[in-house]
Design an enzyme around this catalytic site. Structure first.
Site, mmCIF file in Angstrom:
data_model
loop_
_atom_site.group_PDB
_atom_site.id
_atom_site.type_symbol
_atom_site.label_atom_id
_atom_site.label_comp_id
_atom_site.label_asym_id
_atom_site.label_seq_id
_atom_site.Cartn_x
_atom_site.Cartn_y
_atom_site.Cartn_z
ATOM 1 N N ARG A 80 13.606 3.999 12.136
ATOM 2 C CA ARG A 80 12.379 4.802 12.241
ATOM 3 C C ARG A 80 11.585 4.396 13.492
ATOM 4 O O ARG A 80 12.160 3.895 14.442
ATOM 5 C CB ARG A 80 11.570 4.648 10.940
ATOM 6 C CG ARG A 80 12.331 5.196 9.720
ATOM 7 C CD ARG A 80 11.552 5.029 8.438
ATOM 8 N NE ARG A 80 10.318 5.798 8.469
ATOM 9 C CZ ARG A 80 9.333 5.674 7.565
ATOM 10 N NH1 ARG A 80 9.459 4.810 6.578
ATOM 11 N NH2 ARG A 80 8.246 6.408 7.666
ATOM 12 N N PRO A 95 0.789 -1.232 0.000
ATOM 13 C CA PRO A 95 0.000 0.000 0.000
ATOM 14 C C PRO A 95 0.824 1.286 0.000
ATOM 15 O O PRO A 95 1.860 1.373 0.653
ATOM 16 C CB PRO A 95 -0.827 -0.098 1.293
ATOM 17 C CG PRO A 95 -0.171 -1.149 2.109
ATOM 18 C CD PRO A 95 0.481 -2.087 1.157
ATOM 19 N N ASN A 105 8.059 -5.743 -1.207
ATOM 20 C CA ASN A 105 8.030 -4.631 -0.267
ATOM 21 C C ASN A 105 6.579 -4.531 0.191
ATOM 22 O O ASN A 105 5.750 -3.915 -0.483
ATOM 23 C CB ASN A 105 8.487 -3.330 -0.931
ATOM 24 C CG ASN A 105 8.474 -2.166 0.063
ATOM 25 O OD1 ASN A 105 7.948 -2.303 1.175
ATOM 26 N ND2 ASN A 105 9.036 -1.040 -0.329
ATOM 27 N N ARG A 113 4.377 11.042 -2.041
ATOM 28 C CA ARG A 113 4.261 10.598 -0.661
ATOM 29 C C ARG A 113 5.553 10.873 0.117
ATOM 30 O O ARG A 113 6.605 10.350 -0.218
ATOM 31 C CB ARG A 113 4.015 9.098 -0.733
ATOM 32 C CG ARG A 113 4.133 8.403 0.545
ATOM 33 C CD ARG A 113 4.104 6.908 0.332
ATOM 34 N NE ARG A 113 3.933 6.322 1.626
ATOM 35 C CZ ARG A 113 4.298 5.116 1.971
ATOM 36 N NH1 ARG A 113 4.819 4.318 1.083
ATOM 37 N NH2 ARG A 113 4.123 4.702 3.197
ATOM 38 N N ALA A 160 3.302 -0.975 4.640
ATOM 39 C CA ALA A 160 2.806 -1.000 6.017
ATOM 40 C C ALA A 160 2.420 -2.410 6.472
ATOM 41 O O ALA A 160 2.497 -2.725 7.667
ATOM 42 C CB ALA A 160 1.615 -0.063 6.160
ATOM 43 N N GLU A 179 13.143 -9.410 0.791
ATOM 44 C CA GLU A 179 12.392 -8.280 1.346
ATOM 45 C C GLU A 179 13.110 -6.971 0.997
ATOM 46 O O GLU A 179 14.331 -6.895 1.134
ATOM 47 C CB GLU A 179 12.338 -8.438 2.872
ATOM 48 C CG GLU A 179 11.690 -7.282 3.606
ATOM 49 C CD GLU A 179 11.743 -7.460 5.135
ATOM 50 O OE1 GLU A 179 12.627 -8.197 5.642
ATOM 51 O OE2 GLU A 179 10.909 -6.831 5.810
ATOM 52 N N HIS A 193 12.868 -2.643 1.534
ATOM 53 C CA HIS A 193 12.273 -1.406 2.047
ATOM 54 C C HIS A 193 13.106 -0.234 1.556
ATOM 55 O O HIS A 193 14.343 -0.266 1.665
ATOM 56 C CB HIS A 193 12.214 -1.391 3.572
ATOM 57 C CG HIS A 193 11.336 -2.466 4.105
ATOM 58 N ND1 HIS A 193 9.964 -2.410 3.994
ATOM 59 C CD2 HIS A 193 11.637 -3.638 4.687
ATOM 60 C CE1 HIS A 193 9.461 -3.521 4.507
ATOM 61 N NE2 HIS A 193 10.453 -4.288 4.932
HETATM 62 C C1 DQA Z 1 8.331 0.935 3.538
HETATM 63 C C2 DQA Z 1 8.470 1.138 5.044
HETATM 64 C C3 DQA Z 1 7.155 0.880 5.760
HETATM 65 O O1 DQA Z 1 7.308 1.074 7.159
HETATM 66 C C4 DQA Z 1 6.104 1.856 5.256
HETATM 67 O O2 DQA Z 1 4.851 1.568 5.875
HETATM 68 C C5 DQA Z 1 5.991 1.879 3.785
HETATM 69 C C6 DQA Z 1 7.198 1.774 2.962
HETATM 70 C C7 DQA Z 1 9.624 1.313 2.779
HETATM 71 O O3 DQA Z 1 9.742 0.920 1.628
HETATM 72 O O4 DQA Z 1 10.482 2.004 3.332
HETATM 73 O O5 DQA Z 1 4.912 2.065 3.241
HETATM 74 O O6 DQA Z 1 8.063 -0.438 3.286
#
Ligand code: DQA
Length: 145
Positions: free
Chosen positions: A107, A10, A74, A18, A77, A98, A100
């Site tokens: 964070r 999402p 990815n 964003r 959330a 995975e 991110h």
């Molecule tokens: C994310 C990190 C997540 O915590 C966040 O909710 C995202 C993007 C990232 O790519 O850094 O939507 O997965």
């Protein structure tokens, strides 16, 4: 040629708009272009899918069984909440990486937990778009199929 499914969760469709101070100014369309170019370089057949809905992502993971050789995910959330995505990854048993964009471990505390990550053999975190390239390169280099 290995077939890799790239799944994005999402709000990643809103890249560029964003929270650019966290996720950068490049759009989701730009990410898709880069992924295509990297896939060509690495000799992979890649399909990308983004959804804002948890069940859609579960459906795509299930449908990958017997069709794809690996997954890059990815979950956005849903990383931090979704046992369903974790279970789907475990159910199909495909090698998964995975990704991110941001360094989730630097964070908020609630971002330090990754359910999906427990079913992933490789993790590329906080590398921005390059994390997807690294994840694809990891799949390309894998010798287990
Ligand atoms: C994310 C990190 C997540 O915590 C966040 O909710 C995202 C993007 C990232 O790519 O850094 O939507 O997965």
């Amino acid at each position: 040629m290995k077939k890799i499914l790239v799944l994005n969760g999402p709000n990643l469709n809103l890249l560029g708009v964003r929270e650019p101070e966290i996720y950068g100014r490049q759009t989701y369309a730009a990410l898709l272009e880069q992924i295509d170019a990297w896939a060509k370089e690495l000799g992979l057949a890649v399909e990308c899918y983004q959804s804002n809905h948890e069940g859609d992502l579960v459906d795509r993971i299930q449908a990958a069984y017997g069709v794809f050789d690996g997954i890059v995910i990815n979950p956005a959330a849903y990383t931090h909440t979704s046992v369903a995505i974790l279970d789907a990854l475990k159910a199909v048993g495909l090698p998964a990486a995975e990704v991110h964009l941001s360094d989730v471990n630097a964070r908020e505390k609630f971002r330090h937990i990754s359910y999906a990550g427990r079913a992933c053999a490789a993790h590329f975190i906080g590398l921005g778009f390059d994390g997807y390239r690294e994840a694809l390169a990891w799949h390309a280099a894998r010798s287990d199929g």
